[in-house]
Design a protein around this motif. Structure first.
Motif, mmCIF file in Angstrom:
data_model
loop_
_atom_site.group_PDB
_atom_site.id
_atom_site.type_symbol
_atom_site.label_atom_id
_atom_site.label_comp_id
_atom_site.label_asym_id
_atom_site.label_seq_id
_atom_site.Cartn_x
_atom_site.Cartn_y
_atom_site.Cartn_z
ATOM 1 N N LYS A 1 0.772 -1.262 -0.020
ATOM 2 C CA LYS A 1 0.070 0.034 0.039
ATOM 3 C C LYS A 1 1.013 1.283 -0.076
ATOM 4 C CE LYS A 1 -3.772 2.786 0.903
ATOM 5 N NZ LYS A 1 -3.746 3.831 0.136
ATOM 6 N N ILE A 2 1.848 1.461 0.782
ATOM 7 C CA ILE A 2 2.744 2.273 0.946
ATOM 8 C C ILE A 2 3.399 2.538 -0.608
ATOM 9 C CG2 ILE A 2 5.058 3.462 2.084
ATOM 10 C CD1 ILE A 2 2.193 3.664 3.730
ATOM 11 N N GLN B 1 2.132 6.610 -6.897
ATOM 12 C CA GLN B 1 1.019 7.380 -7.478
ATOM 13 C C GLN B 1 1.107 8.833 -7.102
ATOM 14 O OE1 GLN B 1 -2.923 5.548 -7.112
ATOM 15 N NE2 GLN B 1 -1.779 3.249 -7.222
ATOM 16 N N GLY B 2 1.992 9.192 -5.972
ATOM 17 C CA GLY B 2 2.155 10.282 -5.504
ATOM 18 C C GLY B 2 1.041 10.704 -4.418
ATOM 19 N N VAL B 3 0.154 9.741 -3.882
ATOM 20 C CA VAL B 3 -0.703 10.082 -2.952
ATOM 21 C C VAL B 3 -0.161 10.808 -1.879
ATOM 22 C CG1 VAL B 3 -2.444 8.937 -1.422
ATOM 23 C CG2 VAL B 3 -2.191 8.006 -3.877
ATOM 24 N N GLY B 4 -0.709 11.855 -1.457
ATOM 25 C CA GLY B 4 -0.104 12.535 -0.192
ATOM 26 C C GLY B 4 1.334 13.222 -0.563
ATOM 27 N N LEU B 5 1.747 13.227 -1.672
ATOM 28 C CA LEU B 5 2.949 13.919 -2.300
ATOM 29 C C LEU B 5 2.745 14.947 -3.226
ATOM 30 C CD1 LEU B 5 5.025 10.609 -2.042
ATOM 31 C CD2 LEU B 5 5.056 12.560 -0.318
ATOM 32 N N SER B 6 3.714 15.779 -3.507
ATOM 33 C CA SER B 6 3.484 16.726 -4.541
ATOM 34 C C SER B 6 3.763 15.884 -6.063
ATOM 35 C CB SER B 6 4.492 17.976 -4.314
ATOM 36 O OG SER B 6 5.915 17.143 -4.471
ATOM 37 N N SER C 1 10.013 6.877 -7.592
ATOM 38 C CA SER C 1 10.436 5.147 -7.961
ATOM 39 C C SER C 1 10.639 4.722 -6.809
ATOM 40 C CB SER C 1 11.306 5.319 -8.802
ATOM 41 O OG SER C 1 11.109 6.091 -10.123
ATOM 42 N N VAL C 2 10.374 3.475 -6.510
ATOM 43 C CA VAL C 2 10.748 2.796 -5.457
ATOM 44 C C VAL C 2 11.501 1.475 -5.500
ATOM 45 C CG1 VAL C 2 9.742 1.605 -3.242
ATOM 46 C CG2 VAL C 2 8.556 3.463 -4.190
ATOM 47 N N ILE C 3 12.321 1.076 -4.922
ATOM 48 C CA ILE C 3 12.976 -0.297 -4.933
ATOM 49 C C ILE C 3 12.682 -0.866 -3.561
ATOM 50 C CG2 ILE C 3 15.003 -1.518 -4.962
ATOM 51 C CD1 ILE C 3 16.296 0.865 -6.579
ATOM 52 N N LYS C 4 12.038 -2.005 -3.583
ATOM 53 C CA LYS C 4 11.788 -2.814 -2.486
ATOM 54 C C LYS C 4 12.332 -3.981 -2.206
ATOM 55 C CE LYS C 4 7.162 -3.696 -2.389
ATOM 56 N NZ LYS C 4 5.801 -4.269 -2.163
ATOM 57 N N ALA C 5 12.920 -4.121 -1.210
ATOM 58 C CA ALA C 5 13.904 -5.415 -0.639
ATOM 59 C C ALA C 5 13.023 -6.038 0.422
ATOM 60 C CB ALA C 5 15.104 -5.050 -0.249
ATOM 61 N N ARG C 6 12.795 -7.405 0.162
ATOM 62 C CA ARG C 6 11.889 -8.220 1.126
ATOM 63 C C ARG C 6 12.585 -9.541 1.319
ATOM 64 N NH1 ARG C 6 5.896 -9.148 -0.392
ATOM 65 N NH2 ARG C 6 5.637 -7.134 0.885
ATOM 66 N N GLN C 7 12.848 -9.830 2.534
ATOM 67 C CA GLN C 7 13.398 -11.126 2.939
ATOM 68 C C GLN C 7 12.387 -12.132 3.063
ATOM 69 O OE1 GLN C 7 16.287 -11.215 6.210
ATOM 70 N NE2 GLN C 7 16.112 -13.271 6.443
ATOM 71 N N CYS D 1 12.423 -3.463 -8.458
ATOM 72 C CA CYS D 1 12.532 -2.120 -9.141
ATOM 73 C C CYS D 1 10.912 -1.701 -9.403
ATOM 74 C CB CYS D 1 13.582 -1.835 -9.902
ATOM 75 S SG CYS D 1 15.293 -2.224 -9.205
ATOM 76 N N ILE D 2 10.363 -0.774 -8.763
ATOM 77 C CA ILE D 2 8.929 -0.565 -9.012
ATOM 78 C C ILE D 2 9.068 0.909 -9.877
ATOM 79 C CG2 ILE D 2 6.519 -0.657 -8.377
ATOM 80 C CD1 ILE D 2 7.755 -2.297 -5.975
#
Length: 160
Positions: A128-129, A135-140, A144-150, A159-160
């Motif tokens: 969700k975050i 999408q820029g929800v709550g931001l100007s 881009s986001v890179i997510k690391a999950r163990q 890389c999203i």
């Protein structure tokens, strides 16, 4: 404290790297810190950053990476000190403040003045975050986001 420090990463935590999309020269960041040191305020700020970082590592070693009020306070203090050194910028501040409203500890990563923000997010909240940031929800704007999950097989990065 020197060298690489290791901490166990709980399976239920993701690390998000959010790209501020601002690039700055290392020499600029070094120059800002040098100015602070020469003016007499930088050394105490740098020492306080070191102390805060030690407290964060001690907390992580004795607890976990699970976001908590204590971890949030320590990471926020570290980010504020980096800001006092002149290493934060509006885009980083906006992302860090947005994540703070969600109870997510986040701070600039690297030399500052741009680059990435690192955030520690519960895996249950991560999608969700990440979607909101993309999408820029709550931001100007969107970032881009890179997510690391163990998981059981190791760490996966997206890389999203």
């Amino acid at each position: 404290m020197t060298g690489v420090q290791t901490c166990a990463l709980p399976i239920y935590v993701d690390i998000l790297l959010i790209d501020s999309e601002v690039r700055a020269k290392t020499s600029e960041a070094v120059g800002r810190v040098r100015q602070q040191v020469q003016s007499g305020t930088g050394t105490s700020i740098i020492n306080e950053i070191g102390d805060t970082t030690s407290q964060i590592l001690s907390y992580l070693k004795s607890n976990s990476l699970a976001p908590s009020d204590k971890l949030n306070q320590l990471v926020a203090k570290n980010q504020q000190l980096l800001k006092q050194l002149g290493l934060s910028i509006q885009a980083i501040d906006e992302i860090v403040q947005y994540l703070a409203t969600k109870g997510i500890p986040a701070k600039l990563s690297g030399k500052g003045m741009g680059g990435f923000i690192v955030a520690i997010v519960k895996s249950t909240d991560s999608d969700k975050i990440t979607s909101d940031i993309l999408q820029g929800v709550g931001l100007s704007k969107s970032y881009s986001v890179i997510k690391a999950r163990q998981n059981q097989t190791g760490i996966t990065c997206s890389c999203i």
